[in-house]
Write an enzyme that holds these catalytic residues in place. Structure first.
Site, PDB file in Angstrom:
ATOM      1  N   LYS A  13       0.859  -1.192   0.000  1.00 43.65           N
ATOM      2  CA  LYS A  13       0.000   0.000   0.000  1.00 43.65           C
ATOM      3  C   LYS A  13       0.896   1.243   0.000  1.00 43.65           C
ATOM      4  O   LYS A  13       1.491   1.597   1.008  1.00 43.65           O
ATOM      5  CB  LYS A  13      -0.924   0.000   1.219  1.00 43.65           C
ATOM      6  CG  LYS A  13      -1.881   1.193   1.214  1.00 43.65           C
ATOM      7  CD  LYS A  13      -1.627   1.995   2.433  1.00 43.65           C
ATOM      8  CE  LYS A  13      -2.058   3.367   2.627  1.00 43.65           C
ATOM      9  NZ  LYS A  13      -1.899   4.433   1.734  1.00 43.65           N
ATOM     10  N   GLY A  62       2.219   5.163  13.356  1.00 41.68           N
ATOM     11  CA  GLY A  62       3.063   4.067  13.836  1.00 41.68           C
ATOM     12  C   GLY A  62       2.557   3.496  15.155  1.00 41.68           C
ATOM     13  O   GLY A  62       2.517   2.282  15.354  1.00 41.68           O
ATOM     14  N   GLY A 104       6.573   6.112   8.331  1.00 35.92           N
ATOM     15  CA  GLY A 104       5.660   7.252   8.296  1.00 35.92           C
ATOM     16  C   GLY A 104       5.603   7.958   9.631  1.00 35.92           C
ATOM     17  O   GLY A 104       6.592   7.989  10.368  1.00 35.92           O
ATOM     18  N   SER A 105       4.425   8.505   9.951  1.00 40.95           N
ATOM     19  CA  SER A 105       4.318   9.351  11.141  1.00 40.95           C
ATOM     20  C   SER A 105       4.271   8.512  12.421  1.00 40.95           C
ATOM     21  O   SER A 105       3.894   7.339  12.406  1.00 40.95           O
ATOM     22  CB  SER A 105       3.053  10.207  11.057  1.00 40.95           C
ATOM     23  OG  SER A 105       1.924   9.423  11.370  1.00 40.95           O
ATOM     24  N   GLU A 125       9.611  17.395  14.771  1.00 39.63           N
ATOM     25  CA  GLU A 125       9.917  17.141  13.364  1.00 39.63           C
ATOM     26  C   GLU A 125       9.155  18.129  12.483  1.00 39.63           C
ATOM     27  O   GLU A 125       7.953  18.298  12.642  1.00 39.63           O
ATOM     28  CB  GLU A 125       9.525  15.721  12.970  1.00 39.63           C
ATOM     29  CG  GLU A 125       9.901  15.399  11.537  1.00 39.63           C
ATOM     30  CD  GLU A 125       9.482  13.998  11.116  1.00 39.63           C
ATOM     31  OE1 GLU A 125      10.367  13.183  10.852  1.00 39.63           O
ATOM     32  OE2 GLU A 125       8.275  13.726  11.059  1.00 39.63           O
ATOM     33  N   GLU A 153       9.505   2.785  11.089  1.00 41.22           N
ATOM     34  CA  GLU A 153      10.483   3.849  10.861  1.00 41.22           C
ATOM     35  C   GLU A 153       9.696   5.151  10.952  1.00 41.22           C
ATOM     36  O   GLU A 153       8.883   5.435  10.078  1.00 41.22           O
ATOM     37  CB  GLU A 153      11.084   3.635   9.457  1.00 41.22           C
ATOM     38  CG  GLU A 153      12.362   4.354   9.217  1.00 41.22           C
ATOM     39  CD  GLU A 153      13.429   4.018  10.215  1.00 41.22           C
ATOM     40  OE1 GLU A 153      13.678   2.829  10.466  1.00 41.22           O
ATOM     41  OE2 GLU A 153      14.004   4.971  10.783  1.00 41.22           O
ATOM     42  N   CYS A 198      14.041  11.397   5.768  1.00 37.62           N
ATOM     43  CA  CYS A 198      14.107  10.959   7.173  1.00 37.62           C
ATOM     44  C   CYS A 198      15.460  11.309   7.753  1.00 37.62           C
ATOM     45  O   CYS A 198      15.606  11.478   8.955  1.00 37.62           O
ATOM     46  CB  CYS A 198      13.933   9.452   7.273  1.00 37.62           C
ATOM     47  SG  CYS A 198      12.285   8.960   6.886  1.00 37.62           S
TER      48      CYS A 198
HETATM   49  C1  UN1 Z   1      14.373   8.389   4.003  1.00 39.97           C
HETATM   50  O1  UN1 Z   1      14.374   9.605   3.944  1.00 39.97           O
HETATM   51  O2  UN1 Z   1      13.426   7.783   4.532  1.00 39.97           O
HETATM   52  O3  UN1 Z   1      20.264   8.266   3.645  1.00 39.97           O
HETATM   53  C2  UN1 Z   1      15.407   7.536   3.396  1.00 39.97           C
HETATM   54  C3  UN1 Z   1      19.540   8.836   2.831  1.00 39.97           C
HETATM   55  C4  UN1 Z   1      18.834   7.994   1.788  1.00 39.97           C
HETATM   56  C5  UN1 Z   1      17.631   7.327   2.349  1.00 39.97           C
HETATM   57  C6  UN1 Z   1      16.668   8.254   3.046  1.00 39.97           C
HETATM   58  N1  UN1 Z   1      19.753   6.989   1.310  1.00 39.97           N
HETATM   59  O4  UN1 Z   1      19.364  10.031   2.816  1.00 39.97           O
END
Ligand code: UN1
Length: 495
Positions: free
Chosen positions: A173, A231, A226-227, A383, A248, A282
């Site tokens: 999804k 999560g 995601g958030s 964040e 994550e 992230c």
């Molecule tokens: C993400 O933003 O969820 O290290 C992944 C990095 C990328 C992966 C980011 N290789 O910035």
């Protein structure tokens, strides 16, 4: 154009009869396509398809499964430009970064294809004579894969490749902001030869598609990025059903700059980490923790470089910084800019940039720098997921470590220093799943574990061979070929 779900090897319409649009965040008049607004009945059908495909797929030797992953990686490489162009149009990141996103998918496909011939377990001596001891990995079953929009090809590949090579079937999804990227990926997966039912795509909302996947008793493993709110909800449901779950979630990454740092190098790394992908990684840097002695000098250079960044659509080669994903994302950054104006000092940017020619139909926000943020301020803690960078001034390394670790999250961090002792102390002290020395916080490679400490996750890792841990059960096997009863812990302890 209308795109279907992919269930049991067929593209099909949702039973709901409803669709939703995906639009270009750089110009919302550009509609990319219509996608199925699916519901629980579509999810149930996809899970049934995955379940029926499982026996044959898990019986396929892992090296054979790996060959299909190789073909998929090769197809992605062949179609890299087309995929990157489509990604820029749907997600907004500049084309060079979209190519990087596709490349990360290729890298993990090849890495996991190789796992088809490794998938190491342990073969160890037994404590008893004439007895064999070893451990093997086996698939768990149907894996629910729920992915974000910010890496719309890399992250689905991070999750699906280890799931598939180890013999699971998947129900995928994708984020509602990037369904087209998902459709393009799944088309190539079908072409690569994943058998019907091993890969199922169901598009639609988190409530109508995501949660039914999470709630299903027939989906024993879930991987979600995601958030934190979502999560937590997923974790509560998964806990009731004792599911395997990889999360994550929220991040708040920082770069420490010591007074002996190469400031040009640091500025390069900070600008790339804070404003690359418009701050929507992230791994993006949202805090710079800088030693007082060089703070003014660093800030001057940072502001000059940031002011020169060119905003624009990601498919324009002149563009440095693309749009945010949505109006909501841009409004969120604007709210934090208001907080910054009240609680700290905005030294660069701070406003939506839609008033400039060519940007009026997209979600553009000026790359923003805020000085004199304190570690426990909202800007230092929450964040933002956009192009807003906070500067925290500290006296020395001790204060820097304290500030860096004073957050509930822990994905990525970095230190700029010329002192080898400090570099090693940082590697030891920083409470994050990834630490960089003399480089920014972004750019993790796919063959090392990727994941966050503390509130960023629940202890699982993506990427690297450890990604298999999420999608496999261990089985320890003992073969006694002595021909008589041997009691472990007893017969070998006789005096
Ligand atoms: C993400 O933003 O969820 O290290 C992944 C990095 C990328 C992966 C980011 N290789 O910035």
């Amino acid at each position: 154009m209308e795109h279907g779900n992919f269930i049991a090897g067929e593209w099909c319409a949702s039973g709901t009869g409803e669709t939703f649009e995906s639009v270009n965040p750089a110009d919302t008049r550009d509609v990319i396509g219509r996608f199925q607004a699916s519901g629980p009945a579509d999810v149930a059908e996809a899970i049934r398809a995955a379940d029926s495909a499982l026996p044959a797929w898990r019986a396929t030797p892992a090296p054979k499964r790996g060959e299909i992953l190789y073909r998929f990686g090769a197809l992605m490489a062949e179609h890299k430009e087309r995929l990157a162009g489509a990604m820029t149009r749907e997600m907004g990141k500049v084309v060079a970064e979209a190519r990087g996103d596709v490349q990360e998918g290729i890298d993990i496909a090849f890495l996991m294809a190789g796992e088809g011939r490794r998938m190491f377990g342990d073969t160890v001596p037994s404590e008893l004579p004439d007895k064999w001891a070893m451990s093997i990995r086996q698939p768990i079953g149907v894996a629910g894969i729920i992915t974000p929009w910010n890496f719309p090809m890399a992250i689905p590949c991070w999750k699906m490749m280890p799931a598939l090579v180890s013999g699971n079937a998947v129900v995928f999804k994708p984020a509602t902001d990037t369904p087209h990227c998902a459709v393009l990926l799944v088309e190539l997966m079908a072409e690569a030869g994943f058998p019907a039912g091993t890969v199922n795509l169901v598009t639609g909302s988190g409530e109508a598609v995501g949660m039914p996947i999470v709630e299903s008793p027939d989906v024993p493993v879930i991987s979600f990025t995601g958030s934190t709110d979502t999560g937590r909800r997923i974790a509560a449901v998964a806990a009731r059903r004792l599911k395997r779950l990889s999360l994550e979630l929220v991040v708040k990454n920082g770069i420490v700059v010591m007074d002996d740092a190469d400031l040009d190098l640091a500025v390069d790394g900070i600008v790339w980490s804070a404003f690359g992908t418009t701050g929507q990684r992230c791994t993006a840097c949202s805090r710079v923790i800088v030693a007082d002695a060089v703070a003014d000098e660093l800030l001057d250079r940072l502001v000059a470089r940031t002011a020169a960044l060119r905003l624009g659509p990601g498919n324009d080669p002149e563009t440095d910084v693309g749009p945010l994903i949505s109006r909501a994302a841009s409004e969120k950054v604007a709210r934090y800019a208001e907080v910054a104006a009240r609680e700290a000092e905005i030294v660069q940017g701070g406003a939506v940039a839609t008033d400039r020619a060519g940007l009026e139909h997209g979600h553009f926000f000026e790359p923003t720098i805020v000085d004199r943020v304190r570690p426990m301020d909202r800007l230092g803690q929450e964040e933002i997921f956009g192009p807003l960078l906070s500067i925290i001034r500290v006296a020395d390394y001790g204060e820097a470590v304290l500030a860096l670790n004073q957050t509930r999250y822990g994905l990525s961090s970095s230190i700029y220093t010329a002192d080898v002792n400090l570099a090693f102390q940082a590697m030891r002290d920083f409470e994050t799943g990834i630490v960089y020395v003399n480089a920014g916080t972004i750019g993790a490679e796919t063959h090392l574990p990727f994941g966050g400490w503390k509130g960023t996750g629940n202890g699982h890792r993506e990427a690297g061979h450890v990604a298999l841990d999420t999608f496999t059960e261990w089985k320890s096997i003992y073969i006694d070929y002595s021909g008589h009863l041997q009691r472990a812990q007893i017969d070998n302890q006789r005096a």
